[in-house]
Design an enzyme around this catalytic site. Structure first.
Site, short mmCIF file in Angstrom:
data_model
loop_
_atom_site.label_atom_id
_atom_site.label_comp_id
_atom_site.label_asym_id
_atom_site.label_seq_id
_atom_site.Cartn_x
_atom_site.Cartn_y
_atom_site.Cartn_z
N HIS A 1 -26.64 5.87 1.36
CA HIS A 1 -27.46 4.79 2.96
C HIS A 1 -28.74 5.83 2.27
CE1 HIS A 1 -28.40 3.98 6.76
NE2 HIS A 1 -28.02 3.55 7.05
N GLU B 1 -30.19 7.07 5.22
CA GLU B 1 -30.30 8.58 6.15
C GLU B 1 -29.50 9.46 5.24
OE1 GLU B 1 -28.05 9.41 9.62
OE2 GLU B 1 -28.18 7.84 10.07
N THR C 1 -25.07 9.17 11.99
CA THR C 1 -25.22 8.60 12.68
C THR C 1 -24.98 7.10 13.51
OG1 THR C 1 -28.22 7.67 12.63
CG2 THR C 1 -27.67 10.72 13.24
N CYS D 1 -24.45 8.62 17.53
CA CYS D 1 -25.77 8.66 18.03
C CYS D 1 -24.70 8.22 19.62
CB CYS D 1 -27.59 7.98 18.06
SG CYS D 1 -26.87 6.02 17.58
N SER E 1 -26.27 -0.83 8.87
CA SER E 1 -25.11 0.05 9.47
C SER E 1 -24.29 -0.13 10.47
CB SER E 1 -25.20 1.42 8.26
OG SER E 1 -23.61 2.79 9.13
N ASN E 2 -25.06 -0.09 11.58
CA ASN E 2 -24.58 0.13 12.57
C ASN E 2 -23.35 -0.95 13.28
OD1 ASN E 2 -26.19 -0.92 15.51
ND2 ASN E 2 -27.97 -0.12 13.77
N SER F 1 -30.72 -2.28 16.16
CA SER F 1 -31.77 -2.30 15.48
C SER F 1 -32.04 -4.35 15.33
CB SER F 1 -31.85 -2.30 14.04
OG SER F 1 -30.93 -2.37 13.03
#
Length: 338
Positions: A139, A141, A179, A209, A238-239, A281
């Site tokens: 990923h 990040e 995060t 986050c 991802s989130n 996002s």
């Protein structure tokens, strides 16, 4: 509760309704990153180069491309001396060094919460600790944080990975986390790390986050009161993927819906209650299109669940100040229309 004008449920049929998660959609870091690209285009004109996707959403990337943003996989693809925006996911020191050598005019859109993890990695490296980075290998990040101290950082994805680490149990270690992870799954990994290592420290504050945490909590609420949960978000988000996993983990059928064209009507068989949320996002316009389509299919009653109120705002970089007034534009709050 409001009734959608396209509702078509026949008399006597089970009530069909949609529940919208709150909060959902854009987080402060995403709003800031998108605003940075837009502001950079205003100041410098097209083209503006963006390393990787500014945020992981196909709709946002497409809209920014229409304005003149050019997305590239590497800073090496950016013409020497050109303007280059780093994405919200952050980059490694090696990427920054290559950008410097190419004299790129860098505008950094790294989310401040991701930048915090980078600083923690540097601190733990200075303390001579092995850094156990909880996250998904590959990923963007994770790649960025890994680059801060690659010789002493190990990526750990699951609790099962902890027992396989080739480290003595008395090794001084520190852990950090991506995060956008599942809060519950990350807790299991961190607990496994604490059981394994006697000399272990972590960040002062949780790395996951606030937006990921809030959206996952809202998904748990949806999963408990609906037959089906739909999460609007891109496949590389991802989130958004973690939100689907959280819903399924709480016993509810759930699917990722990148946009309304990906809605499979077979999912709706026998379903009267649908919960909808969106990744950090994903723009609200995509949620609206999905709600409209479901209304046309008979799910015309829409309610918004109560949830956490988000009022976080991250400032724009100072280099994007107005050249005349010197003022830096404000990042829009959640729900504000550009």
């Amino acid at each position: 509760m409001m009734s959608h004008p396209h509702a078509t449920a026949p008399p006597g049929a089970p009530s069909k309704r949609v529940a919208l998660a709150q909060p959902r959609g854009f987080c402060a870091g995403v709003r800031r990153a998108i605003g940075i690209v837009e502001r950079t285009l205003d100041l410098h004109g097209a083209p503006v180069y963006v390393r990787k996707e500014i945020v992981h959403n196909h709709y946002i990337v497409s809209e920014l491309q229409k304005r003149g943003a050019r997305f590239v996989d590497s800073e090496d693809e950016v013409p020497e001396g050109a303007v280059c925006v780093f994405s919200a996911h952050g980059v490694s020191p090696a990427v920054r060094a290559r950008a410097d050598r190419r004299h790129l005019q860098v505008v950094d859109a790294t989310c401040p919460l991701v930048a915090k993890v980078h600083q923690e990695a540097l601190r733990f490296a200075r303390d001579d600790r092995i850094i156990l980075l909880v996250g998904h290998a590959g990923h963007e990040e994770v790649e960025g944080v890994l680059g801060e101290a690659p010789e002493r950082t190990i990526v750990v994805e699951t609790a099962e990975d902890v027992s396989r680490l080739d480290l003595a149990d008395d090794t001084p270690v520190a852990y950090l986390t991506q995060t956008t992870l599942s809060f519950d799954e990350t807790t299991r990994v961190v607990e496994a790390l604490h059981r394994r290592f006697a000399d272990i420290v972590g960040p002062h504050d949780d790395d996951i986050c606030y937006a990921s945490h809030n959206r996952q909590n809202a998904i748990k609420e949806l999963a408990g009161h609906n037959d089906l949960v739909l999460v609007v978000g891109s496949r590389n988000s991802s989130n958004s993927l973690r939100m689907v996993e959280v819903a399924r983990g709480h016993g509810c059928a759930a699917h990722l819906v990148p946009d309304v064209t990906h809605l499979d009507e077979r999912w709706l068989e026998g379903v009267s209650r649908i919960g909808i949320s969106s990744g950090a996002s994903a723009p609200e316009i995509l949620v609206g299109e999905l709600v409209d389509r479901l209304a046309a299919l008979g799910y015309g009653d829409v309610e918004v669940q109560q949830g956490a109120l988000e009022d976080v705002v991250f400032a724009m970089p100072g280099r994007l100040a107005d050249p005349v007034t010197g003022r830096v534009p404000r990042t829009p709050l959640a729900g504000e229309v550009r």
